[in-house]
Scaffold this motif. Structure first.
Motif, PDB file in Angstrom:
ATOM      1  N   GLY A  21      -1.664  -3.054  26.508  1.00 44.43           N
ATOM      2  CA  GLY A  21      -1.108  -4.374  26.735  1.00 44.43           C
ATOM      3  C   GLY A  21      -1.587  -5.032  28.017  1.00 44.43           C
ATOM      4  O   GLY A  21      -1.469  -6.251  28.169  1.00 44.43           O
ATOM      5  N   THR A  22      -2.137  -4.236  28.955  1.00 40.20           N
ATOM      6  CA  THR A  22      -2.637  -4.795  30.216  1.00 40.20           C
ATOM      7  C   THR A  22      -4.116  -5.170  30.136  1.00 40.20           C
ATOM      8  O   THR A  22      -4.678  -5.651  31.121  1.00 40.20           O
ATOM      9  N   ILE A  23      -4.744  -4.960  28.978  1.00 41.17           N
ATOM     10  CA  ILE A  23      -6.173  -5.252  28.842  1.00 41.17           C
ATOM     11  C   ILE A  23      -6.457  -6.730  29.084  1.00 41.17           C
ATOM     12  O   ILE A  23      -7.462  -7.087  29.708  1.00 41.17           O
ATOM     13  N   GLY A  24      -5.572  -7.608  28.601  1.00 39.74           N
ATOM     14  CA  GLY A  24      -5.778  -9.040  28.807  1.00 39.74           C
ATOM     15  C   GLY A  24      -5.828  -9.412  30.281  1.00 39.74           C
ATOM     16  O   GLY A  24      -6.604 -10.279  30.691  1.00 39.74           O
ATOM     17  N   LEU A  25      -5.000  -8.752  31.093  1.00 38.87           N
ATOM     18  CA  LEU A  25      -4.994  -8.992  32.530  1.00 38.87           C
ATOM     19  C   LEU A  25      -6.320  -8.590  33.152  1.00 38.87           C
ATOM     20  O   LEU A  25      -6.868  -9.290  34.014  1.00 38.87           O
ATOM     21  N   VAL A  26      -6.861  -7.446  32.721  1.00 38.11           N
ATOM     22  CA  VAL A  26      -8.168  -6.990  33.211  1.00 38.11           C
ATOM     23  C   VAL A  26      -9.270  -7.910  32.700  1.00 38.11           C
ATOM     24  O   VAL A  26     -10.201  -8.256  33.429  1.00 38.11           O
ATOM     25  N   ARG A  27      -9.135  -8.329  31.446  1.00 33.23           N
ATOM     26  CA  ARG A  27     -10.155  -9.199  30.829  1.00 33.23           C
ATOM     27  C   ARG A  27     -10.338 -10.495  31.598  1.00 33.23           C
ATOM     28  O   ARG A  27     -11.457 -11.032  31.670  1.00 33.23           O
ATOM     29  N   ARG A  28      -9.279 -10.998  32.194  1.00 35.66           N
ATOM     30  CA  ARG A  28      -9.341 -12.241  32.956  1.00 35.66           C
ATOM     31  C   ARG A  28     -10.340 -12.174  34.120  1.00 35.66           C
ATOM     32  O   ARG A  28     -10.820 -13.184  34.605  1.00 35.66           O
ATOM     33  N   ASN A  29     -10.634 -10.963  34.575  1.00 40.10           N
ATOM     34  CA  ASN A  29     -11.507 -10.780  35.742  1.00 40.10           C
ATOM     35  C   ASN A  29     -12.913 -10.313  35.368  1.00 40.10           C
ATOM     36  O   ASN A  29     -13.667  -9.889  36.239  1.00 40.10           O
ATOM     37  N   ILE A  30     -13.244 -10.387  34.075  1.00 40.42           N
ATOM     38  CA  ILE A  30     -14.577  -9.973  33.623  1.00 40.42           C
ATOM     39  C   ILE A  30     -15.296 -11.170  33.017  1.00 40.42           C
ATOM     40  O   ILE A  30     -14.883 -11.689  31.980  1.00 40.42           O
ATOM     41  N   ALA A  31     -16.371 -11.597  33.655  1.00 44.79           N
ATOM     42  CA  ALA A  31     -17.133 -12.764  33.190  1.00 44.79           C
ATOM     43  C   ALA A  31     -18.193 -12.323  32.182  1.00 44.79           C
ATOM     44  O   ALA A  31     -19.384 -12.223  32.501  1.00 44.79           O
ATOM     45  N   LEU A  32     -17.749 -12.034  30.960  1.00 44.72           N
ATOM     46  CA  LEU A  32     -18.654 -11.559  29.919  1.00 44.72           C
ATOM     47  C   LEU A  32     -18.083 -11.938  28.569  1.00 44.72           C
ATOM     48  O   LEU A  32     -16.862 -11.936  28.374  1.00 44.72           O
ATOM     49  N   ALA A  33     -18.964 -12.273  27.624  1.00 43.84           N
ATOM     50  CA  ALA A  33     -18.532 -12.629  26.275  1.00 43.84           C
ATOM     51  C   ALA A  33     -17.824 -11.450  25.615  1.00 43.84           C
ATOM     52  O   ALA A  33     -18.053 -10.288  25.962  1.00 43.84           O
ATOM     53  N   SER A  34     -16.979 -11.738  24.634  1.00 43.13           N
ATOM     54  CA  SER A  34     -16.079 -10.735  24.074  1.00 43.13           C
ATOM     55  C   SER A  34     -16.793  -9.580  23.381  1.00 43.13           C
ATOM     56  O   SER A  34     -16.453  -8.412  23.589  1.00 43.13           O
ATOM     57  N   VAL A  35     -17.780  -9.870  22.537  1.00 44.92           N
ATOM     58  CA  VAL A  35     -18.414  -8.793  21.771  1.00 44.92           C
ATOM     59  C   VAL A  35     -19.249  -7.866  22.657  1.00 44.92           C
ATOM     60  O   VAL A  35     -19.142  -6.640  22.540  1.00 44.92           O
ATOM     61  N   PRO A  36     -20.112  -8.393  23.562  1.00 45.76           N
ATOM     62  CA  PRO A  36     -20.788  -7.477  24.494  1.00 45.76           C
ATOM     63  C   PRO A  36     -19.805  -6.685  25.350  1.00 45.76           C
ATOM     64  O   PRO A  36     -20.060  -5.522  25.675  1.00 45.76           O
ATOM     65  N   LEU A 205     -26.231 -10.033  22.781  1.00 43.11           N
ATOM     66  CA  LEU A 205     -26.355  -8.935  23.735  1.00 43.11           C
ATOM     67  C   LEU A 205     -26.985  -9.447  25.031  1.00 43.11           C
ATOM     68  O   LEU A 205     -28.182  -9.300  25.267  1.00 43.11           O
ATOM     69  N   THR A 206     -26.178 -10.058  25.881  1.00 43.99           N
ATOM     70  CA  THR A 206     -26.640 -10.583  27.160  1.00 43.99           C
ATOM     71  C   THR A 206     -25.577 -10.339  28.217  1.00 43.99           C
ATOM     72  O   THR A 206     -24.377 -10.456  27.948  1.00 43.99           O
ATOM     73  N   PHE A 207     -26.014  -9.979  29.416  1.00 42.28           N
ATOM     74  CA  PHE A 207     -25.096  -9.674  30.507  1.00 42.28           C
ATOM     75  C   PHE A 207     -25.342 -10.570  31.720  1.00 42.28           C
ATOM     76  O   PHE A 207     -25.009 -10.222  32.846  1.00 42.28           O
ATOM     77  N   SER A 208     -25.933 -11.724  31.492  1.00 46.01           N
ATOM     78  CA  SER A 208     -26.207 -12.654  32.590  1.00 46.01           C
ATOM     79  C   SER A 208     -24.896 -13.216  33.134  1.00 46.01           C
ATOM     80  O   SER A 208     -23.957 -13.504  32.387  1.00 46.01           O
ATOM     81  N   GLY A 209     -24.838 -13.379  34.447  1.00 40.73           N
ATOM     82  CA  GLY A 209     -23.658 -13.952  35.084  1.00 40.73           C
ATOM     83  C   GLY A 209     -22.564 -12.955  35.401  1.00 40.73           C
ATOM     84  O   GLY A 209     -21.495 -13.350  35.886  1.00 40.73           O
ATOM     85  N   VAL A 210     -22.801 -11.669  35.136  1.00 34.35           N
ATOM     86  CA  VAL A 210     -21.787 -10.652  35.425  1.00 34.35           C
ATOM     87  C   VAL A 210     -21.904 -10.239  36.886  1.00 34.35           C
ATOM     88  O   VAL A 210     -22.913  -9.688  37.307  1.00 34.35           O
ATOM     89  N   ASP A 211     -20.872 -10.525  37.699  1.00 35.70           N
ATOM     90  CA  ASP A 211     -20.911 -10.225  39.130  1.00 35.70           C
ATOM     91  C   ASP A 211     -20.334  -8.836  39.402  1.00 35.70           C
ATOM     92  O   ASP A 211     -19.911  -8.115  38.496  1.00 35.70           O
ATOM     93  N   LEU A 218     -14.860  -3.930  34.610  1.00 30.29           N
ATOM     94  CA  LEU A 218     -15.431  -3.422  33.364  1.00 30.29           C
ATOM     95  C   LEU A 218     -15.380  -1.897  33.329  1.00 30.29           C
ATOM     96  O   LEU A 218     -15.065  -1.290  32.290  1.00 30.29           O
ATOM     97  N   VAL A 219     -15.664  -1.270  34.464  1.00 29.50           N
ATOM     98  CA  VAL A 219     -15.573   0.192  34.556  1.00 29.50           C
ATOM     99  C   VAL A 219     -14.122   0.635  34.350  1.00 29.50           C
ATOM    100  O   VAL A 219     -13.847   1.619  33.648  1.00 29.50           O
ATOM    101  N   LEU A 220     -13.179  -0.097  34.969  1.00 31.71           N
ATOM    102  CA  LEU A 220     -11.761   0.214  34.782  1.00 31.71           C
ATOM    103  C   LEU A 220     -11.378   0.115  33.309  1.00 31.71           C
ATOM    104  O   LEU A 220     -10.689   0.985  32.768  1.00 31.71           O
ATOM    105  N   LEU A 221     -11.836  -0.943  32.654  1.00 34.83           N
ATOM    106  CA  LEU A 221     -11.536  -1.151  31.239  1.00 34.83           C
ATOM    107  C   LEU A 221     -12.129  -0.053  30.364  1.00 34.83           C
ATOM    108  O   LEU A 221     -11.472   0.453  29.446  1.00 34.83           O
TER     109      LEU A 221
END
Length: 289
Positions: A21-36, A205-211, A218-221
């Protein structure tokens, strides 16, 4: 081999659903499209479990893995299809509609329990399920006027995801004798392959813009929310009745809603607040002795 722990299987399942249930909170801090993101989540989850197996010196049950490989591959395939359909649903309909349809999976589980697991489905359980589903309708915003545009394709993808999700639970409950870590590692590895193929097919399959911050979350997720949480989830899944599993599945969206209200400070209507109470009440009442 049975999965032994001091914490009861029901509490393990509940804990894993809270983590999900906390995945959405983590997702907010990841600048990446959903499927990648789902692809990396499955890959990191698989790798983290392999590392843990090595560090903890847990034995690998090669003979059991071979015997159960068809079911493990099927479970991993269902997991990859589940995530793919769920993410694809967001491209065709609103988040509320996609989430509502996706969380029909526990209802499918309740319906299948008497036939697949020969579990008695009491009128009390059915009544609690109805209350819980009605609460989810309110929480999703559908009954509050939040679903003005409904695309049948979006509904189809979300419902397919729900079917695959229910299938994962059904298949996973039949897999016995394996360490949850090695079982989950295989399932996540297959899911990663499915998602990789989907990303190549759709050109996403692109990871551009991931800071750096995004990579940290992402590692936490991947490690905690996927590798470890799924190992606990699948380890408890085989010990918990299907009806209890179905109703506890609503803890995931409930926690996500509570975090959006009290942590992210997102607005909530009176109907959604009533829905939260109904979902929580339905789940607690269903476990009444």
């Amino acid at each position: 081999m049975k999965y032994h722990t001091m914490v009861s299987p029901t509490k393990q399942l509940l804990l894993s659903m809270v983590v999900f249930g906390t995945i959405g909170l983590v997702r907010r801090n990841i600048a990446l499209a959903s499927v990648p993101l789902a692809l990396l989540r499955a890959t990191l989850g698989c790798l983290s479990l392999v590392v843990l197996l090595i560090l903890l010196r847990r034995p690998v049950h090669k003979d059991m893995l071979r015997k159960r490989m068809p079911r493990l591959l099927l479970c991993g395939l269902l997991l990859g299809l589940d995530w793919t359909c769920f993410f694809e649903a967001f491209n065709h309909t609103t988040v509320a509609i996609a989430t509502l349809c996706y969380y029909m999976a526990p209802v499918f589980m309740l319906a299948a329990a008497p036939f697949v697991f020969h579990e008695h489905l009491s009128r009390w359980k059915i009544g609690c399920a109805v209350v819980t589903v009605f609460g989810m309708l309110l929480v999703s915003g559908v009954l509050g006027g939040g679903a003005q545009h409904v695309d049948p394709l979006g509904l189809t993808f979300a419902l397919l995801g729900a079917v695959f999700y229910a299938g994962i639970i059904i298949v996973a409950k039949t897999i016995q004798g394996l360490d949850p870590f090695e079982e989950t590692a295989v399932q996540l590895g297959v899911a990663a392959l499915i998602l990789c193929g989907y990303c190549f097919w759709t050109g996403t399959l692109t990871f551009s813009g991931v800071d750096a911050l995004s990579w940290g979350f992402l590692v936490l997720l991947g490690v905690f929310h996927t590798g470890i949480a799924y190992a606990v989830y699948f380890g408890a899944l085989r010990e918990v009745p299907a009806q209890t599993t179905a109703l506890l599945s609503y803890v995931d969206p409930l926690v996500a809603v509570l975090l959006s209200i009290f942590v992210l400070q997102e607005p909530v209507s009176l109907l959604q607040a009533a829905g939260i109470i109904l979902v929580l009440g339905g789940m607690i009442a269903s476990e009444r002795k």
